[in-house]
Design a protein around this motif. Structure first.
Motif, PDB file in Angstrom:
ATOM      1  N   ARG A   6       0.824  -1.225   0.000  1.00 22.57           N
ATOM      2  CA  ARG A   6       0.000   0.000   0.000  1.00 22.57           C
ATOM      3  C   ARG A   6       0.852   1.268   0.000  1.00 22.57           C
ATOM      4  O   ARG A   6       0.500   2.244  -0.657  1.00 22.57           O
ATOM      5  N   THR A   7       1.940   1.266   0.747  1.00 19.23           N
ATOM      6  CA  THR A   7       2.764   2.479   0.793  1.00 19.23           C
ATOM      7  C   THR A   7       3.412   2.744  -0.569  1.00 19.23           C
ATOM      8  O   THR A   7       3.543   3.900  -0.973  1.00 19.23           O
ATOM      9  N   THR A   8       3.782   1.674  -1.270  1.00 21.84           N
ATOM     10  CA  THR A   8       4.373   1.846  -2.603  1.00 21.84           C
ATOM     11  C   THR A   8       3.336   2.404  -3.570  1.00 21.84           C
ATOM     12  O   THR A   8       3.630   3.332  -4.338  1.00 21.84           O
ATOM     13  N   VAL A   9       2.128   1.862  -3.527  1.00 23.30           N
ATOM     14  CA  VAL A   9       1.070   2.352  -4.412  1.00 23.30           C
ATOM     15  C   VAL A   9       0.740   3.802  -4.078  1.00 23.30           C
ATOM     16  O   VAL A   9       0.567   4.641  -4.981  1.00 23.30           O
ATOM     17  N   SER A  10       0.675   4.120  -2.795  1.00 23.87           N
ATOM     18  CA  SER A  10       0.383   5.492  -2.379  1.00 23.87           C
ATOM     19  C   SER A  10       1.474   6.453  -2.860  1.00 23.87           C
ATOM     20  O   SER A  10       1.186   7.549  -3.365  1.00 23.87           O
TER      21      SER A  10
END
Length: 140
Positions: A6-10
């Motif tokens: 999720r942090t990478t996508v964000s």
């Protein structure tokens, strides 16, 4: 199914939005255009979409929904999400005194005397046999 971080996508969404504003302001900047293309491609791959718009919408939905808890996942997936404890750490926690560190010495075999080199290939002596034309038949 594998899910992206999720942090990478964000982070990719934030970069995409920033580059989406930067590239039209600097249309002749190849570095900015390349970063936008790379970010868009990465979003498409992570979200499994073929177009930039669909990938951005899917990424926004993915980041907005709550993360699945271990209780809502099948047992195999919950085990994969559980923090891994190496067996040595479990053993150290149960032993009052951890075992001494063991040192392993790796030895390499002693190199024996090198074998004699093969005789060097010598070019044929064309002068003594006459020079051969392209067809391979010596000239007479």
């Amino acid at each position: 199914m594998l899910l992206p971080d999720r942090t990478t996508v964000s982070r990719l969404l934030r970069a995409f939005r920033a580059l989406e504003r930067t590239v039209p302001a600097r249309p002749h900047d190849p570095a900015a255009r390349r970063r936008l293309e790379d970010t868009t491609y990465t979003l498409c791959v992570l979200m499994g979409e073929r177009t930039a718009g669909a990938a951005v919408r899917a990424a926004e939905r993915y980041v907005a929904r709550p993360a699945p808890s271990a209780a809502s996942l099948p047992a195999a997936a919950a085990a994969a999400l559980a923090p891994a404890v190496p067996p040595s750490a479990a053993r150290v926690a149960s032993d009052p005194q951890p075992p001494l560190l063991r040192t392993t010495v790796l030895t390499t075999p002693v190199l024996q005397e090198a074998a004699p080199a093969a005789p060097a290939l010598q070019a044929p002596d064309l002068e003594s046999r006459g020079s051969a034309p392209a067809g391979g038949v010596p000239a007479e």
